[in-house]
Design a protein around this motif. Structure first.
Motif, short mmCIF file in Angstrom:
data_model
loop_
_atom_site.label_atom_id
_atom_site.label_comp_id
_atom_site.label_asym_id
_atom_site.label_seq_id
_atom_site.Cartn_x
_atom_site.Cartn_y
_atom_site.Cartn_z
N VAL A 65 13.65 37.99 -12.96
CA VAL A 65 15.07 37.66 -13.02
C VAL A 65 15.95 38.56 -13.77
CG1 VAL A 65 14.76 35.15 -12.11
CG2 VAL A 65 15.04 35.60 -14.38
N MET A 66 15.56 39.28 -14.81
CA MET A 66 16.32 39.84 -15.59
C MET A 66 15.87 41.44 -15.83
SD MET A 66 15.22 39.08 -19.67
CE MET A 66 15.79 40.75 -20.28
N PHE A 67 14.78 41.54 -15.47
CA PHE A 67 14.07 42.90 -16.01
C PHE A 67 14.95 44.31 -15.20
CE2 PHE A 67 11.32 46.68 -15.66
CZ PHE A 67 10.95 46.53 -17.12
N CYS A 198 11.63 33.60 3.96
CA CYS A 198 11.23 33.71 2.18
C CYS A 198 12.22 32.58 1.32
CB CYS A 198 11.42 35.00 1.83
SG CYS A 198 10.42 36.35 2.64
N VAL A 199 13.50 32.59 1.73
CA VAL A 199 14.26 31.68 1.09
C VAL A 199 13.77 30.15 1.01
CG1 VAL A 199 16.46 33.15 1.16
CG2 VAL A 199 15.77 31.06 3.07
N LEU A 210 5.47 36.03 -6.33
CA LEU A 210 6.40 36.88 -6.00
C LEU A 210 7.07 37.45 -7.30
CD1 LEU A 210 8.48 34.55 -3.56
CD2 LEU A 210 6.80 36.07 -3.06
N SER A 211 7.03 36.90 -8.29
CA SER A 211 7.36 37.35 -9.67
C SER A 211 6.61 38.39 -9.92
CB SER A 211 7.51 36.37 -10.64
OG SER A 211 8.41 35.33 -10.52
N VAL A 212 5.36 38.49 -10.05
CA VAL A 212 4.43 39.48 -10.32
C VAL A 212 4.68 40.67 -9.32
CG1 VAL A 212 2.04 39.96 -10.42
CG2 VAL A 212 2.76 37.94 -11.24
N ILE A 340 15.40 38.97 -4.41
CA ILE A 340 16.45 38.19 -3.95
C ILE A 340 16.39 36.66 -4.09
CG2 ILE A 340 18.08 37.96 -2.14
CD1 ILE A 340 17.62 40.75 -1.13
N VAL A 341 15.31 36.24 -3.68
CA VAL A 341 14.87 35.02 -3.53
C VAL A 341 14.58 34.28 -4.95
CG1 VAL A 341 13.30 33.31 -3.10
CG2 VAL A 341 13.95 35.02 -1.37
N ILE A 342 14.26 34.81 -5.82
CA ILE A 342 13.85 34.30 -7.20
C ILE A 342 15.19 33.77 -7.63
CG2 ILE A 342 12.82 34.48 -9.56
CD1 ILE A 342 10.74 36.04 -7.98
#
Length: 583
Positions: A65-67, A198-199, A210-212, A340-342
């Motif tokens: 969410v921040m990278f 996805c949402v 998904l984050s990975v 976008i989703v995260i």
């Protein structure tokens, strides 16, 4: 009979009046969070089901969410060496400190969402301020990421027909596939449609994979860019400059772009809510910053050295088209979805939990699969209890619907009108909850989230003519600066003022002023750039604006083929001719 459990909400007396409002109560070390304000507590089993995230999984989510290492060359390109590096360093120190304050405040108050934390400090007003900041921050982040994704898809599918270094008119002679003939606005619609399934991700714990994927795609992009810079070096001297494009307005607007790159704090309390051990959040935060900050500084310095003021908000635009770049674009076209989703999960959960739509429920709403309030006729002191539904229920108590009662009004009280308004609001919210509780939770989630996605697409499409950098600046200034830079210090000071030292107060004051400065200057200067650019709603300045490959021109000595507005303004007009610097 039925299985009996204690009430999951506030304790009530036999007269139906909230017992926490009357009579003295022992003051907690900090403002307690009413469980009604955090509906996830409405069912203990749902809370336990959510708390399955390890600190490593949380670290992945923080990075996702921040990278924003890919944003650093653009920030340096707008601010120059000295101010750019100072801005990144100051932002890193300030936001690392504010992240730990959020963790400490959540642990001590029991807050399980950012709005609940704001409510613990400043009551209803604080809650509303945080809600507004979260919506501004992450809705605009979604709009911006949708725009970035569309540009990436434009570049990706252009690889089906040619080199991608000219506009649609000049490249049409070589022929297009149906996909490559779309402009950026068309790709925004395509991504919005593809995002629909996805949402539906219920919670952060379900989005670790998904984050990975998001982090892996960004690392691949940084690696491809670094390899090209190592092979090609700097841009040709004729198109390279380091200070011509730096102005006061560009520098101050780009500060909020840097804030955008540190914008994960708005979901930190929600991430803690899903951890098996929330006390380990510090470990996750430290690991995330140990990875992110060196990457920010390292890639920012390297890319600014290579591209100068021509560093683009879309870093792929600065590269030369190669097979490696095409491969990255194809992978990134998939990772656009989870990226976008995260960022939107926190907003989804805050709304859904407020109306008792739990992320662990699908076909049946578990909150309303609990029987009505039960009272015993022969026991006036009986407390309110909840009884799980059971066909073979036997009890000496008779189940009945028992509405809560208002506290007696005192004639002439100045708070009478406020009490009436509050009672009306609570009654309306209760009616909404009960109405939605009759529908399958998965259906409620689908309707709300798809409507949200449509709104996000419409905003992104309306602003398609604005530059990617301008959108990022506005998103950072309007919401992320508040959640990341100054609200954590303000909230913590309000909650724990008596225990703060003078040094801590001074440090907090510096960070609050810095955050307000970032937000105020970003809104003014980024907004002014959009107005001066004469952006027309739902109209692109160029079919492929932001989707060119500047490296095809600026690592060669041949005649330029790039026809984008940004290239003409920055490279030709400013670095080469010195006419359009600062525009």
């Amino acid at each position: 009979g039925g299985r009996v459990s204690s009430s999951p909400s506030r304790a009530e007396g036999s007269d139906g009046v909230d017992a926490t409002r009357d009579g003295p109560a022992e003051a907690p070390p900090a403002a307690a969070i009413p469980e009604d304000d955090d509906p996830i507590m409405a069912r203990a089993s749902s809370e336990a089901a959510l708390q399955r995230q390890s600190w490593r999984g949380t670290a992945y989510s923080i990075l996702a969410v921040m990278f924003g290492a890919i944003q650093m060359p653009y920030s340096l390109g707008q601010m120059g060496w000295a101010w750019g590096l100072a801005g990144i360093a100051a932002s890193a120190v300030s936001t690392w400190s504010s992240g730990h304050l959020i963790k400490d405040a959540c642990l001590e108050t029991g807050a399980r969402s950012y709005p609940a934390l704001g409510g613990a400090a400043f009551g209803r007003t604080g809650q509303l301020v945080v809600v507004a900041s979260q919506w501004l921050a992450y809705f605009l982040t979604g709009v911006t990421q949708l725009a970035y994704g569309a540009v990436g898809w434009q570049q990706t599918f252009d690889s089906l027909q040619g080199s991608g270094d000219t506009d649609d008119a000049s490249s049409s002679s070589r022929g297009h596939t149906a996909a490559s003939s779309l402009c950026v606005e068309g790709w925004q619609l395509a991504i919005a449609v593809a995002l629909a399934p996805c949402v539906m991700v219920p919670a952060f714990g379900d989005a670790v994979v998904l984050s990975v994927l998001v982090i892996g795609a960004q690392v691949l992009g940084l690696s491809v860019a670094t390899a090209q810079i190592a092979h090609n070096g700097r841009y040709v001297d004729e198109g390279l400059c380091y200070s011509k494009g730096v102005t006061l307005s560009s520098s101050l607007a780009a500060l909020s772009n840097t804030a955008f790159a540190f914008g994960g704090h708005g979901v930190f309390p929600e991430l803690m809510r899903e951890m098996r051990d929330p006390t380990e959040f510090s470990k996750a935060l430290n690991v995330a910053y140990a990875i992110a900050v060196p990457a920010y500084l390292g890639f920012g310095i390297l890319a600014f050295w290579a591209f100068g003021n021509a560093a683009s908000a879309n870093f792929v635009e600065n590269l030369r088209r190669t097979r490696a770049v095409d491969a990255y674009n194809w992978i990134n076209s998939v990772s656009t979805f989870p990226l976008i989703v995260i960022n939107q999960v926190a907003l989804f959960l805050n709304v859904e939990l407020a109306v008792n739509v739990l992320p662990t429920d699908w076909c049946v709403n578990s909150v309303y699969a609990i029987d009505v309030v039960t009272t015993c006729e022969d026991d006036e002191e009986a407390s309110t209890i909840y009884v799980a539904l059971d066909d073979d229920q036997s009890s000496s108590c008779r189940p009945q619907q028992q509405p809560a009662r208002r506290r007696p009004r005192r004639r002439g009280s100045a708070a009478d009108d406020d009490d009436d308004d509050a009672w009306s609001t609570r009654s309306s919210l209760r009616a909404v909850k009960e109405g939605l509780g009759q529908f399958p939770p998965v259906l409620v989630r689908a309707v709300f989230r798809l409507g949200y996605l449509c709104a996000m697409y419409l905003c992104s499409s309306a602003l398609v003519g604005a530059g990617l950098g301008d959108l990022t600046d506005l998103a950072g200034a309007l919401g992320i600066a508040a959640l990341t830079f100054y609200l954590p210090f303000v909230i913590y000071a309000k909650l724990f003022w008596s225990r703060l030292s003078r040094v801590a107060v001074a440090w907090g004051a510096v960070n609050v002023l810095f955050g307000l400065f970032v937000a105020g200057t970003g809104i003014y200067y980024a907004g002014r750039k959009v107005v001066r650019a004469d952006v027309q709603f739902f109209k692109e300045s160029s079919c492929r604006e932001g989707a060119f490959f500047w490296g095809n021109d600026l690592w060669d000595d041949g005649p330029p083929r790039n026809t984008s507005r940004a290239y003409k303004t920055v490279v030709v007009g400013c670095c080469r001719d010195g006419r359009t610097c600062g525009e």
